[in-house]
Design a protein around this motif. Structure first.
Motif, PDB file in Angstrom:
ATOM      1  N   ASP A   1      -2.308  34.969  58.517  1.00 55.42           N
ATOM      2  CA  ASP A   1      -2.870  34.502  57.243  1.00 55.42           C
ATOM      3  C   ASP A   1      -1.890  34.598  56.072  1.00 55.42           C
ATOM      4  OD1 ASP A   1      -2.849  37.246  56.925  1.00 55.42           O
ATOM      5  OD2 ASP A   1      -5.029  37.444  56.747  1.00 55.42           O
ATOM      6  N   GLY A   2      -0.636  35.020  56.340  1.00 64.20           N
ATOM      7  CA  GLY A   2       0.397  35.038  55.307  1.00 64.20           C
ATOM      8  C   GLY A   2       0.228  36.097  54.234  1.00 64.20           C
ATOM      9  N   ASP A   3      -0.559  37.160  54.504  1.00 59.42           N
ATOM     10  CA  ASP A   3      -0.760  38.199  53.489  1.00 59.42           C
ATOM     11  C   ASP A   3       0.270  39.331  53.580  1.00 59.42           C
ATOM     12  OD1 ASP A   3      -1.595  39.517  55.779  1.00 59.42           O
ATOM     13  OD2 ASP A   3      -3.521  40.172  54.943  1.00 59.42           O
ATOM     14  N   GLY A   4       1.225  39.205  54.488  1.00 59.34           N
ATOM     15  CA  GLY A   4       2.256  40.226  54.632  1.00 59.34           C
ATOM     16  C   GLY A   4       1.884  41.347  55.579  1.00 59.34           C
TER      17      GLY A   4
ATOM     18  N   ASP B   1       0.188  48.033  57.096  1.00 58.22           N
ATOM     19  CA  ASP B   1      -0.392  48.566  55.869  1.00 58.22           C
ATOM     20  C   ASP B   1      -0.925  49.971  56.132  1.00 58.22           C
ATOM     21  OD1 ASP B   1      -1.431  48.793  53.307  1.00 58.22           O
ATOM     22  OD2 ASP B   1      -3.274  47.718  53.814  1.00 58.22           O
TER      23      ASP B   1
ATOM     24  N   ASP C   1      -1.492  40.926  62.039  1.00 60.23           N
ATOM     25  CA  ASP C   1      -2.846  40.983  62.552  1.00 60.23           C
ATOM     26  C   ASP C   1      -2.856  40.497  63.996  1.00 60.23           C
ATOM     27  OD1 ASP C   1      -3.662  37.897  62.371  1.00 60.23           O
ATOM     28  OD2 ASP C   1      -2.678  38.463  60.483  1.00 60.23           O
TER      29      ASP C   1
ATOM     30  N   PRO D   1      -6.379  43.215  61.005  1.00 58.93           N
ATOM     31  CA  PRO D   1      -5.100  43.573  60.381  1.00 58.93           C
ATOM     32  C   PRO D   1      -4.595  44.933  60.868  1.00 58.93           C
ATOM     33  CG  PRO D   1      -6.883  43.857  58.810  1.00 58.93           C
ATOM     34  CD  PRO D   1      -7.484  43.260  60.051  1.00 58.93           C
TER      35      PRO D   1
ATOM     36  N   ASP E   1       1.584  37.651  61.513  1.00 61.62           N
ATOM     37  CA  ASP E   1       0.921  37.525  60.214  1.00 61.62           C
ATOM     38  C   ASP E   1       0.325  36.122  60.131  1.00 61.62           C
ATOM     39  OD1 ASP E   1       0.017  37.646  57.648  1.00 61.62           O
ATOM     40  OD2 ASP E   1       1.996  37.726  56.710  1.00 61.62           O
TER      41      ASP E   1
END
Length: 166
Positions: free
Chosen positions: A53-56, A95, A59, A64, A51
């Motif tokens: 970019d820290g968006d959970g 996701d 990637d 992603p 991760d």
């Protein structure tokens, strides 16, 4: 285990292969893969998924880890299963979106390979021949039953051997 318990009220068992467990075609020595989020996390990391970019969401090379799971609205349990699956995948940094479709639209999409992932089921007869479902020769034929494009030379060999042995 959670799906078996919460959706099917323990009225079933976890599959360990494509054949019904009470037939001679089943392989009782095969154990289902365990649910192991920690091992999955290590495998993703080893494969280069992080991760960044820290968006959970994991990637890799700027892309992603997102995909859509399609299924037919005709089976209400699949929506329940999809919600549980989505929640577990989210914990792993994946996701998944859910797409419920009417049967005709779903089937057309599957036959034309217009899906990321799909949930389906089938029933094999008492003398099952998995050729149309799993043989590599069926993988690239539009409209075949090998919807996921599964190809494996060893599986092909075993399927062919099964067809020739009594």
């Amino acid at each position: 285990e959670a799906m078996l318990k919460e959706i099917f009220f323990c009225l079933g068992r976890i599959a360990d292969g494509p054949f019904y467990y009470k037939t001679p075609f089943a392989a009782p020595e095969v154990e289902p893969w365990p649910f192991d989020p920690e091992k999955a996390e290590k495998l993703f990391f080893q494969a280069g998924w992080t991760d960044t970019d820290g968006d959970g969401v994991l990637d890799k090379e700027g892309k992603p880890f997102r995909f859509e799971l399609s299924f037919t609205a005709a089976v209400p349990e699949w929506e329940q299963m999809a919600v549980m699956y989505k929640e577990d995948l989210r914990k792993a940094g994946i996701d998944m979106s859910i797409r419920k479709l009417e049967w005709a639209v779903f089937l057309t999409n599957v036959q034309k390979w217009k899906f990321d992932a799909c949930a389906m089921a089938w029933a094999l007869d008492a003398n099952p021949d998995p050729y149309q479902l799993w043989h590599s020769s069926q993988a690239d034929q539009e409209g075949s039953s090998n919807h996921v494009g599964f190809k494996n030379e060893e599986v092909d060999r075993l399927i062919e051997e099964n067809r020739s042995d009594f």
